[in-house]
Write a protein that holds these residues in place. Structure first.
Motif, PDB file in Angstrom:
ATOM      1  N   UNK A   1       0.851  -1.283  -0.083  1.00 26.01           N
ATOM      2  CA  UNK A   1       0.325   0.027   0.137  1.00 26.01           C
ATOM      3  C   UNK A   1       1.021   1.118  -0.137  1.00 26.01           C
ATOM      4  N   UNK A   2       0.183   2.461  -0.403  1.00 24.83           N
ATOM      5  CA  UNK A   2       0.828   3.687  -0.423  1.00 24.83           C
ATOM      6  C   UNK A   2       2.041   3.690  -1.442  1.00 24.83           C
ATOM      7  N   UNK A   3       1.839   2.879  -2.456  1.00 29.32           N
ATOM      8  CA  UNK A   3       2.835   2.619  -3.509  1.00 29.32           C
ATOM      9  C   UNK A   3       2.702   3.312  -4.690  1.00 29.32           C
ATOM     10  N   UNK A   4       3.376   4.011  -5.420  1.00 28.33           N
ATOM     11  CA  UNK A   4       3.238   4.743  -6.504  1.00 28.33           C
ATOM     12  C   UNK A   4       4.158   4.297  -7.547  1.00 28.33           C
ATOM     13  N   UNK A   5       3.648   3.685  -8.634  1.00 26.85           N
ATOM     14  CA  UNK A   5       4.561   3.375  -9.702  1.00 26.85           C
ATOM     15  C   UNK A   5       4.992   4.612 -10.441  1.00 26.85           C
ATOM     16  N   UNK A   6       6.040   5.060 -10.525  1.00 23.63           N
ATOM     17  CA  UNK A   6       6.682   6.116 -11.254  1.00 23.63           C
ATOM     18  C   UNK A   6       7.013   5.799 -12.665  1.00 23.63           C
ATOM     19  N   UNK A   7       7.287   4.680 -12.860  1.00 19.17           N
ATOM     20  CA  UNK A   7       8.046   4.218 -14.147  1.00 19.17           C
ATOM     21  C   UNK A   7       8.356   2.840 -14.294  1.00 19.17           C
ATOM     22  N   UNK A   8       8.830   2.598 -15.516  1.00 17.60           N
ATOM     23  CA  UNK A   8       9.195   1.085 -15.498  1.00 17.60           C
ATOM     24  C   UNK A   8      10.630   0.862 -16.250  1.00 17.60           C
ATOM     25  N   UNK A   9      11.471  -0.256 -15.745  1.00 17.14           N
ATOM     26  CA  UNK A   9      12.570  -0.574 -16.262  1.00 17.14           C
ATOM     27  C   UNK A   9      12.311  -1.424 -17.514  1.00 17.14           C
ATOM     28  N   UNK A  10      12.882  -1.135 -18.695  1.00 17.70           N
ATOM     29  CA  UNK A  10      12.491  -1.930 -19.944  1.00 17.70           C
ATOM     30  C   UNK A  10      13.785  -2.307 -20.683  1.00 17.70           C
ATOM     31  N   UNK A  11      13.450  -3.490 -21.419  1.00 15.04           N
ATOM     32  CA  UNK A  11      14.660  -3.770 -22.234  1.00 15.04           C
ATOM     33  C   UNK A  11      14.070  -4.427 -23.656  1.00 15.04           C
TER      34      UNK A  11
END
Length: 459
Positions: free
Chosen positions: A302-312
């Motif tokens: 909880x209280x976790x905001x996904x700010x972006x992703x690591x991609x390849x």
């Protein structure tokens, strides 16, 4: 396989549970607990088509007639049925097995059988939508019905007694009864009684949550709660007339067992109807799904905001998750994005009227909202534009992977579900749970079983 689910609404929690059932290691990252508490607590599949025509028969059969860019076409009828079936089976103590045939509720012989929400003979699902009263006394078509609401299903000749509480201002009993009596689709009659019944002595305004907690069978002071339920049943029994179905606001406890125990004390058939949000019916669903996640040791962050992703390339390797103290990298073999749309902030619209998906910068599509019904004739042009914006979202393939204009998936291991999908208008067509559960079922099936996934990696 390590699966990360973004979001904890009905799509996110269901995705986590379905993936767990297939043997995957699942975690949920979410800012909050989603919007289930704002729902009616029913299972909508398809109540109206986009032209406003009522779906009287089997709503799944009507999927083929929807516009080509509707998400149901990517989901498929089989996945939509299976997703709703999964919800019904998983929450079998909450949902009724099928709709009551007309007149069944008033013909049961004793109060226990009248009010237990038992399924019709033979069980199974209904082949049609049923019509339930709304918080203002209108009627809305829906498919899955809570057991506590089953006796409220509209049928010609039905007579209702609507019970309001003087201290509960969010349930206008007189208005509800008047609207039910003038219903167009059914020949109904209704009258209203407002009771002086408070669970917080001395307070003139008590909210639904306070009522539900005080009346709950699992209340900390069980004897007081039992006495309050008995007091309310006695008050209701003083006003009922033969042949009437009693309608009360949906606040009879946050445990599903509370209504059943209470209903046995009422001499007539009785049912709950939804209140304005927050909804106790929705809260019951959320509590049950979260309880199952905890029981199965699914990690909910909880209280976790996904700010972006690591991609390849075309693969999502992990998520950048902001929590108190910094940003963590949560590695994943697959991601199910149930983060929602505009209401959750996952779709963002700037001052230049440009819309962006916040986490993966996925390509977004808008759609023609179709013909608006006569209800929307006031400022029709702006209404149509607003609905077109709200129908913006991600288009997906059969595995619920976000696709580009040419139909190729953006990421091979990212599956998008629920409100994020473009082309649906759940507020107008009443399709929210069907789209959510159907897309989740398709996405989780695309993951395969954990053993199959491991074998695939090894090869």
């Amino acid at each position: 396989m390590k699966v990360t689910v973004i979001g904890a609404g009905i799509a996110g929690l269901s995705a986590a549970l379905m993936a767990n059932e297939k043997g995957h290691q699942v975690s949920i990252v979410t800012k909050g607990m989603g919007g289930i508490d704002l729902s009616n607590g029913t299972g909508d599949v398809l109540g109206y088509d986009l032209d406003g025509n009522i779906i009287d028969g089997d709503p799944f059969d009507a999927i083929g007639g929807l516009p080509g860019d509707h998400p149901y076409h990517a989901i498929g009828e089989t996945n939509a049925r299976s997703g709703i079936q999964w919800l019904r089976d998983t929450l079998s103590s909450y949902f009724a097995a099928g709709s009551l045939p007309a007149g069944t509720g008033s013909q049961r012989a004793d109060s226990a059988s009248r009010n237990a929400g038992a399924a019709p003979q033979g069980g199974g699902f209904a082949s049609h939508n049923s019509w339930l009263p709304t918080p203002l006394g209108g009627l809305r078509p829906t498919y899955l019905i809570p057991q506590s609401c089953e006796n409220a299903v509209a049928a010609d000749g039905k007579r209702y007694l609507v019970i309001g509480f003087k201290q509960f201002k969010d349930f206008p009993a007189q208005l509800i009864a008047a609207n039910l009596s003038r219903a167009e689709r059914f020949n109904l009659s209704a009258r209203a009684v407002t009771l002086d019944f408070s669970v917080r002595p001395g307070e003139a305004d008590v909210n639904g949550t306070d009522y539900a907690r005080a009346l709950d069978i699992a209340d900390l002071d069980a004897e007081d709660a039992r006495a309050l339920r008995s007091q309310l049943a006695t008050l209701i029994n003083e006003h009922v007339r033969e042949g009437e179905t009693v309608l009360i606001p949906a606040l009879m406890g946050v445990s599903v067992e509370t209504f059943t125990e209470f209903a046995e004390q009422v001499i007539n058939p009785i049912a709950e109807i939804p209140t304005v949000p927050p909804s106790i019916l929705g809260e019951r669903i959320r509590r049950m799904l979260v309880g199952l996640c905890k029981k199965r040791r699914i990690d909910i962050r909880l209280n976790a905001t996904v700010k972006g992703a690591r991609t390849e390339g075309s693969t999502v390797l992990g998520l950048e998750v902001a929590r108190a103290g910094g940003v963590d990298i949560v590695s994943s073999d697959a991601v199910i994005d149930a983060a929602g749309s505009f209401a959750s902030g996952n779709l963002q619209r700037d001052s230049y009227l440009s819309t962006k998906e916040a986490i993966f910068d996925l390509p977004l599509f808008t759609t023609d909202p179709g013909t608006l019904s006569a209800l929307h004739e006031i400022d029709l042009e702006n209404r149509q534009y607003i609905e077109q914006v709200l129908m913006t979202g991600v288009r997906v393939d059969r595995d619920m992977r976000a696709i580009r204009e040419d139909g190729t998936p953006v990421y091979a291991n990212l599956h998008c579900v629920g409100d994020l999908l473009a082309g649906a208008a759940p507020w107008r067509e009443l399709s929210g749970e069907g789209v959510a559960l159907g897309s989740v079922y398709a996405a989780v099936n695309a993951l395969g079983n954990a053993s199959e996934s491991t074998e695939g990696v090894a090869r």
